[in-house]
Scaffold this active site. Structure first.
Site, PDB file in Angstrom:
ATOM      1  N   ARG A   1      54.404  65.168  16.689  1.00 42.83           N
ATOM      2  CA  ARG A   1      55.390  64.942  17.739  1.00 42.83           C
ATOM      3  C   ARG A   1      56.768  65.003  17.128  1.00 42.83           C
ATOM      4  O   ARG A   1      57.080  64.247  16.221  1.00 42.83           O
ATOM      5  CB  ARG A   1      55.149  63.537  18.307  1.00 42.83           C
ATOM      6  CG  ARG A   1      55.077  63.513  19.773  1.00 42.83           C
ATOM      7  CD  ARG A   1      54.650  62.185  20.315  1.00 42.83           C
ATOM      8  NE  ARG A   1      55.233  60.992  19.731  1.00 42.83           N
ATOM      9  CZ  ARG A   1      55.442  59.883  20.398  1.00 42.83           C
ATOM     10  NH1 ARG A   1      55.167  59.811  21.678  1.00 42.83           N
ATOM     11  NH2 ARG A   1      55.924  58.819  19.827  1.00 42.83           N
TER      12      ARG A   1
ATOM     13  N   THR B   1      62.591  65.172  20.260  1.00 38.08           N
ATOM     14  CA  THR B   1      62.253  65.637  21.620  1.00 38.08           C
ATOM     15  C   THR B   1      60.963  64.995  22.134  1.00 38.08           C
ATOM     16  O   THR B   1      60.681  65.053  23.330  1.00 38.08           O
ATOM     17  CB  THR B   1      62.024  67.157  21.616  1.00 38.08           C
ATOM     18  OG1 THR B   1      60.878  67.426  20.787  1.00 38.08           O
ATOM     19  CG2 THR B   1      63.218  67.906  21.056  1.00 38.08           C
TER      20      THR B   1
ATOM     21  N   ASP C   1      52.461  53.124  14.842  1.00 42.74           N
ATOM     22  CA  ASP C   1      52.198  54.536  14.542  1.00 42.74           C
ATOM     23  C   ASP C   1      50.798  54.667  13.941  1.00 42.74           C
ATOM     24  O   ASP C   1      50.547  54.224  12.815  1.00 42.74           O
ATOM     25  CB  ASP C   1      53.265  55.052  13.557  1.00 42.74           C
ATOM     26  CG  ASP C   1      53.159  56.557  13.369  1.00 42.74           C
ATOM     27  OD1 ASP C   1      54.152  57.247  13.606  1.00 42.74           O
ATOM     28  OD2 ASP C   1      52.059  57.038  12.982  1.00 42.74           O
TER      29      ASP C   1
ATOM     30  N   ASP D   1      50.479  56.603  10.499  1.00 44.45           N
ATOM     31  CA  ASP D   1      51.022  55.838   9.373  1.00 44.45           C
ATOM     32  C   ASP D   1      50.124  54.654   9.022  1.00 44.45           C
ATOM     33  O   ASP D   1      49.900  54.361   7.841  1.00 44.45           O
ATOM     34  CB  ASP D   1      52.438  55.338   9.700  1.00 44.45           C
ATOM     35  CG  ASP D   1      53.470  56.444   9.584  1.00 44.45           C
ATOM     36  OD1 ASP D   1      53.142  57.514   9.027  1.00 44.45           O
ATOM     37  OD2 ASP D   1      54.606  56.246  10.057  1.00 44.45           O
TER      38      ASP D   1
HETATM   39  C1  PRP Z   1      50.598  60.531  17.350  1.00 46.23           C
HETATM   40  C2  PRP Z   1      49.205  60.342  17.896  1.00 46.23           C
HETATM   41  C3  PRP Z   1      49.109  61.425  18.928  1.00 46.23           C
HETATM   42  C4  PRP Z   1      50.509  61.504  19.453  1.00 46.23           C
HETATM   43  C5  PRP Z   1      50.536  60.839  20.797  1.00 46.23           C
HETATM   44  O1  PRP Z   1      50.643  61.577  16.455  1.00 46.23           O
HETATM   45  O2  PRP Z   1      48.221  60.401  16.917  1.00 46.23           O
HETATM   46  O3  PRP Z   1      48.698  62.670  18.408  1.00 46.23           O
HETATM   47  O4  PRP Z   1      51.347  60.804  18.530  1.00 46.23           O
HETATM   48  O5  PRP Z   1      51.794  60.946  21.359  1.00 46.23           O
HETATM   49  P1  PRP Z   1      52.074  61.799  22.665  1.00 46.23           P
HETATM   50  O6  PRP Z   1      51.009  61.438  23.660  1.00 46.23           O
HETATM   51  O7  PRP Z   1      53.430  61.327  23.089  1.00 46.23           O
HETATM   52  O8  PRP Z   1      52.061  63.244  22.320  1.00 46.23           O
HETATM   53  P2  PRP Z   1      51.964  61.953  15.623  1.00 46.23           P
HETATM   54  O9  PRP Z   1      52.755  62.972  16.365  1.00 46.23           O
HETATM   55  O10 PRP Z   1      52.665  60.683  15.241  1.00 46.23           O
HETATM   56  O11 PRP Z   1      51.396  62.704  14.376  1.00 46.23           O
HETATM   57  P3  PRP Z   1      50.456  62.184  13.175  1.00 46.23           P
HETATM   58  O12 PRP Z   1      49.084  61.955  13.760  1.00 46.23           O
HETATM   59  O13 PRP Z   1      50.504  63.327  12.240  1.00 46.23           O
HETATM   60  O14 PRP Z   1      51.042  60.917  12.601  1.00 46.23           O
HETATM   61  N1  URA Z   2      51.956  57.831  18.543  1.00 45.09           N
HETATM   62  C1  URA Z   2      51.576  56.722  17.891  1.00 45.09           C
HETATM   63  O1  URA Z   2      51.040  56.805  16.771  1.00 45.09           O
HETATM   64  N2  URA Z   2      51.793  55.535  18.459  1.00 45.09           N
HETATM   65  C2  URA Z   2      52.359  55.415  19.680  1.00 45.09           C
HETATM   66  O2  URA Z   2      52.526  54.279  20.163  1.00 45.09           O
HETATM   67  C3  URA Z   2      52.751  56.581  20.350  1.00 45.09           C
HETATM   68  C4  URA Z   2      52.529  57.780  19.762  1.00 45.09           C
END
Ligand code: PRP
Ligand code: URA
Length: 209
Positions: free
Chosen positions: A104, A108, A200, A203
Site C-alpha cells: 500500500r 495514496t 501493521d 511489521d
Molecule cells: C497491509 C495488509 C493488506 C493491506 C490492507 O499490507 O497486509 O495487504 O495492508 O490494506 P488495504 O485494505 O487498505 O489495501 P501492506 O500494504 O502494509 O504491505 P505488507 O504486507 O508488505 O506490510
Molecule cells: N494494513 C495493516 O497492516 N493494518 C491496518 O490496520 C491497515 C492496513
C-alpha cells in the site's frame, strides 16, 4: 451480493485478543496468527465436496466418505498474508500456493502490484486469498483483479480483521467473492489503519518497522 461470514468462535476471539495486544512480541504474534488461520481454515472448508468409498473396518465392509479431491490454491497477499499460509496448509496440505505481491502506497493508500505467481491450472482451482487485514479494501480488490485477469473464477477471501469500509469496497468490486473474517472492527483512522485493529500486520509478523 457476496456473503460475509464472521467466525466468532471463542478460541478465535481469545487468540485474536492477544494478536491485537501491542505487548505481544513477534514470536507469539506469528504463532497466534498461524493458529487462528488453522481455526479459520476448518470453517472455510466446511463446504468441501465429499465422495463415497467402500472400506473394510475391523468389523465389516462399510460405505464412508472422503474428500472428493477438489483442487484448491491458497494465495497470500505479500507480505503479511504469508503469516497465514502454514496454518491453512495444516488442514489442506495438498493445496497449491500462489503469491501476489502488493504494498500500500503510504501516501495514496493505493495498492502497488510487484509480483504475481500462480499455479498453472487457474480455471479449475478454487482460490482462497489470505491477508490478515482488509482495511480500505484496495489490496484485496487488486489481488482478486489479478486472479480474475488470469482466468480464476472461484475465489474466497479470508482475513483476520476487516473494517466495514473494506468489506463494502470488496463486495461492490467482487460480488461473487465470499468474505471470511475473524472480527469486523469499528472503522478506519485517518491513516487507513483499522481501529481498534492490531497495527501493521506485516511489521508485527516480521519484526520490521
Ligand atoms: C497491509 C495488509 C493488506 C493491506 C490492507 O499490507 O497486509 O495487504 O495492508 O490494506 P488495504 O485494505 O487498505 O489495501 P501492506 O500494504 O502494509 O504491505 P505488507 O504486507 O508488505 O506490510
Ligand atoms: N494494513 C495493516 O497492516 N493494518 C491496518 O490496520 C491497515 C492496513
Amino acid at each position: 451480493m457476496s456473503r460475509v461470514y464472521v467466525f466468532d468462535h471463542p478460541l478465535i476471539q481469545h487468540k485474536l485478543t492477544y494478536i491485537r495486544d501491542k505487548n505481544t512480541g513477534t514470536k507469539e504474534f506469528r504463532e497466534l496468527v498461524d493458529e487462528v488461520a488453522t481455526l479459520m481454515a476448518f470453517e472455510i472448508t466446511r463446504d468441501l465436496p465429499l465422495e463415497e468409498i467402500e472400506i473394510d473396518t475391523p468389523i465389516t465392509r462399510a460405505k464412508t466418505k472422503v474428500l472428493a479431491g477438489k483442487k484448491i490454491a491458497l494465495v497470500p497477499i505479500l507480505r503479511a498474508g504469508i503469516g497465514m499460509v502454514d496454518g491453512v496448509l495444516k488442514l489442506i496440505p495438498a493445496a497449491k500456493v500462489g503469491h501476489i505481491g502488493l504494498y500500500r502506497d503510504p501516501e495514496t493508500l493505493k495498492p502497488v502490484e510487484y509480483y504475481v505467481k500462480l499455479p498453472q491450472d487457474v480455471k479449475e482451482r478454487e482460490f482462497i486469498v489470505v491477508d490478515p487485514m482488509l482495511a480500505t479494501g484496495g489490496s484485496a480488490v487488486e489481488a482478486i483483479n489479478a486472479l480474475k485477469k488470469r482466468g480464476a473464477v472461484n475465489i474466497k477471501f479470508m482475513c483476520l480483521i476487516a473494517a466495514p469500509e473494506g468489506v463494502q469496497v470488496l463486495q461492490e468490486a467482487h460480488p461473487d467473492v465470499d468474505i471470511f473474517i475473524a472480527a469486523l472492527d469499528e472503522k478506519l483512522n485517518e491513516h487507513g489503519y483499522i481501529v481498534p485493529g492490531l497495527g501493521d500486520a506485516g511489521d508485527r509478523l516480521f519484526g520490521t518497522k
